[in-house]
Design a protein around this motif. Structure first.
Motif, short mmCIF file in Angstrom:
data_model
loop_
_atom_site.label_atom_id
_atom_site.label_comp_id
_atom_site.label_asym_id
_atom_site.label_seq_id
_atom_site.Cartn_x
_atom_site.Cartn_y
_atom_site.Cartn_z
N PRO A 106 21.82 36.85 30.06
CA PRO A 106 22.00 36.04 31.29
C PRO A 106 22.86 36.77 32.31
CG PRO A 106 22.35 34.70 29.32
CD PRO A 106 22.26 36.11 28.85
N SER A 107 22.49 36.67 33.55
CA SER A 107 23.24 37.35 34.62
C SER A 107 24.67 36.83 34.71
CB SER A 107 22.53 37.17 35.96
OG SER A 107 22.42 35.79 36.29
N ARG A 108 24.87 35.57 34.30
CA ARG A 108 26.23 35.02 34.37
C ARG A 108 27.17 35.73 33.39
NH1 ARG A 108 22.89 30.93 32.45
NH2 ARG A 108 23.15 30.37 30.23
N TRP A 109 26.61 36.32 32.33
CA TRP A 109 27.45 37.09 31.41
C TRP A 109 28.03 38.31 32.14
CZ3 TRP A 109 25.03 37.56 25.83
CH2 TRP A 109 24.82 36.26 25.30
N MET A 110 27.20 38.97 32.92
CA MET A 110 27.67 40.14 33.66
C MET A 110 28.65 39.73 34.75
SD MET A 110 26.30 42.38 31.90
CE MET A 110 27.11 43.68 32.81
N GLN A 111 28.41 38.56 35.37
CA GLN A 111 29.35 38.06 36.36
C GLN A 111 30.72 37.81 35.72
OE1 GLN A 111 26.59 34.75 37.72
NE2 GLN A 111 27.49 35.30 39.71
N CYS A 112 30.68 37.23 34.54
CA CYS A 112 31.93 36.95 33.83
C CYS A 112 32.64 38.26 33.45
CB CYS A 112 31.64 36.13 32.57
SG CYS A 112 33.13 35.64 31.65
N TYR A 113 31.87 39.23 32.98
CA TYR A 113 32.46 40.52 32.60
C TYR A 113 33.13 41.17 33.80
CZ TYR A 113 32.81 45.37 31.10
OH TYR A 113 33.27 46.63 30.81
N ASP A 114 32.45 41.16 34.95
CA ASP A 114 33.03 41.76 36.16
C ASP A 114 34.31 41.04 36.56
OD1 ASP A 114 30.98 43.59 36.30
OD2 ASP A 114 29.79 42.41 37.72
N LYS A 115 34.30 39.73 36.40
CA LYS A 115 35.48 38.93 36.77
C LYS A 115 36.67 39.26 35.85
CE LYS A 115 36.64 34.10 37.80
NZ LYS A 115 36.72 34.25 39.27
N LEU A 116 36.37 39.43 34.55
CA LEU A 116 37.42 39.74 33.59
C LEU A 116 38.04 41.11 33.88
CD1 LEU A 116 35.75 38.56 30.24
CD2 LEU A 116 37.53 37.37 31.54
N SER A 135 34.09 29.35 35.29
CA SER A 135 33.97 29.50 36.74
C SER A 135 32.63 30.10 37.17
CB SER A 135 35.12 30.37 37.27
OG SER A 135 34.95 31.72 36.86
N VAL A 136 31.91 30.72 36.23
CA VAL A 136 30.58 31.28 36.56
C VAL A 136 29.46 30.52 35.86
CG1 VAL A 136 31.48 33.59 37.04
CG2 VAL A 136 30.73 33.02 34.72
N GLY A 137 29.80 29.32 35.34
CA GLY A 137 28.76 28.46 34.78
C GLY A 137 28.56 28.55 33.28
N ILE A 138 29.46 29.22 32.57
CA ILE A 138 29.38 29.27 31.09
C ILE A 138 30.36 28.24 30.56
CG2 ILE A 138 29.55 30.75 29.05
CD1 ILE A 138 29.25 33.16 30.90
N ASN A 139 29.84 27.07 30.21
CA ASN A 139 30.70 25.95 29.86
C ASN A 139 30.78 25.66 28.37
OD1 ASN A 139 31.33 25.28 32.64
ND2 ASN A 139 29.20 24.54 32.79
N GLU A 140 29.84 26.17 27.61
CA GLU A 140 29.82 25.91 26.17
C GLU A 140 30.57 27.03 25.43
OE1 GLU A 140 28.66 23.23 24.74
OE2 GLU A 140 27.95 22.40 26.65
N SER A 141 31.46 26.65 24.51
CA SER A 141 32.22 27.64 23.75
C SER A 141 31.31 28.52 22.90
CB SER A 141 33.26 26.95 22.86
OG SER A 141 32.64 26.05 21.96
N SER A 142 30.17 27.93 22.47
CA SER A 142 29.23 28.71 21.66
C SER A 142 28.64 29.87 22.47
CB SER A 142 28.11 27.82 21.13
OG SER A 142 27.43 27.18 22.21
#
Length: 427
Positions: A106-116, A135-142
């Motif tokens: 998912p593109s949101r994974w890369m968004q999260c990585y860039d943010k981190l 903050s980038v739409g990944i709301n589930e802990s799983s």
């Protein structure tokens, strides 16, 4: 050049490292480089090197071929740069063929990585990562766990979830972790401490104890690992838990001061004095015994013995472990000899128990730190000859498999240990 001068020892060295790679990363492409190409004056010598290593590589199919030169290695010169461009091209080609390169995420994974990564911090608490993910739409802990596992497998971050303390931290800069551990596990001759600085902070004896006996004090640990970050307690706790979990370190409970055994720093000494006793051999010669297995075995034994009451400290060196008991008088010797781990127990009544302990610990180390890829055979001394585990079980070889001793003959397959149970039998 070394392969031409000392082909036998060079091949053993190469075999050791190829076996280690196969255990830790069995599917990873391997590129062998031969340096000092500028010193090689003819292609005949390159073919001579190739002739030496070619038979060895039959068992290592992941080693890349140098099709341009029809060699099983890539000759290079760090002096004039010859051969390096071909290595770059080969790395690029091999990398493009790896499954993870073309895996869709998912593109949101890369968004999260860039943010981190924007914060340029070495590590974050899991809670902070979860907030960034949200903050980038990944709301589930799983999904956070799946994302972290993916980046962990790529090696761009580290997240180890085997214990609560480890799971709470996400390492954004893996080199930071390597640097921290190497402050402790280091070659004191090549990377010595500044003696003047160490003396000023009152840790000269602590450093000497680490270098000479492999014992790390809590004071020295906190001094080495404190780097001014906001939560030094969290950092130290994480690193202690990590080194214990990976069996690089264990508690040393044989004194009044809080100390840890770093078994890879034990001194190299003479082989232990031979004792008359019952002998068992764990033979790793099939696929090799990687460095660190025996050292982890020593750490596990020390941790186990520390749970026993009134146990004297073992005598430790880089390739041996000696433990003496007073009641009844007996000695246990564990030593590494090339690709063999040899167990000798002087007193028959304890032989079967310690075989069970060592066999179970090896299986535990294999599963937890070697991905279950170690292979070994077990043999027992029977008179003047050695017999296999199957034969020893079949004839109920005393004292290892004496029915009256109540030995469980499949103990070597166990991966968990009841340390308290073993301790109670010895006390």
């Amino acid at each position: 050049r070394m392969l031409l001068r000392e082909p036998s020892s060079a091949n053993e060295y190469l075999k050791f490292w190829l076996n280690s790679i196969r255990i830790h990363a069995p599917e990873a492409p391997v590129i062998l480089l031969g340096s000092h190409l500028d010193k090689i004056k003819s292609k005949r010598k390159l073919r001579a090197v190739n002739k030496v290593i070619k038979p060895l590589l039959i068992n290592f199919p992941t080693v890349a071929l140098n099709t341009d030169a029809n060699l099983h290695f890539f000759p290079i010169s760090n002096k004039d740069g010859r051969g390096i461009e071909l290595v770059r091209q080969t790395i690029e080609k091999k990398t493009k063929n790896q499954e993870f390169v073309s895996r869709m995420v998912p593109s949101r994974w890369m968004q999260c990585y860039d943010k981190l990564m924007k914060g340029e911090r070495n590590w974050l608490l899991l809670e902070e990562v979860q907030n960034s993910a949200s903050s980038v739409g990944i709301n589930e802990s799983s999904e956070v766990s799946l994302m972290l596992n993916f980046f962990h497998e790529l090696g761009v971050i580290l997240h180890i979830s085997s214990t609560e303390a480890l799971a709470k931290m996400v390492i954004l800069n893996p080199q930071w972790l390597v640097d921290k551990i190497s402050l402790v596990i280091r070659d004191s001759e090549l990377h010595s401490f500044d003696n003047n600085v160490i003396a000023k902070v009152g840790l000269a004896d602590d450093v000497r104890n680490l270098n000479e006996h492999g014992l790390l004090s809590r004071d020295l640990m906190e001094y080495l690992w404190h780097d001014g970050e906001e939560s030094p307690i969290t950092t130290t706790g994480f690193l202690v838990d990590l080194m214990k979990q990976t069996i690089l370190m264990s508690d040393w409970n044989f004194g009044d001061d809080a100390q840890y055994l770093v078994s890879s720093l034990l001194p190299v000494g003479r082989k232990p004095k031979l004792i008359n006793g019952n002998q068992c051999v764990f033979d790793f010669s099939g696929k090799g015994l990687p460095f660190g297995v025996f050292q982890r075995l020593v750490c596990t034994l020390v941790s186990y013995l520390g749970k026993m009451k009134e146990t004297q400290a073992p005598t430790l060196e880089q390739s041996s472990f000696i433990l003496n008991f007073s009641q009844p008088p007996s000695t246990l010797v564990l030593e590494q000899n090339d690709e063999l781990i040899i167990l000798t127990v002087s007193q028959k009544g304890r032989a079967s128990l310690f075989y069970s302990v060592i066999a179970s610990m090896l299986r535990k180390i294999d599963v937890e730190t070697m991905s279950g890829r170690l292979e070994w055979e077990i043999r027992f001394k029977n008179g003047r000859k050695m017999i296999s585990l199957t034969q020893a079980q079949k004839v109920k070889l005393s004292p290892w498999f004496d029915a009256e001793e109540g030995t469980v003959t499949n103990t070597h397959k166990k991966t968990s240990l009841d340390l308290d149970g073993f301790a109670s039998l010895l006390e």
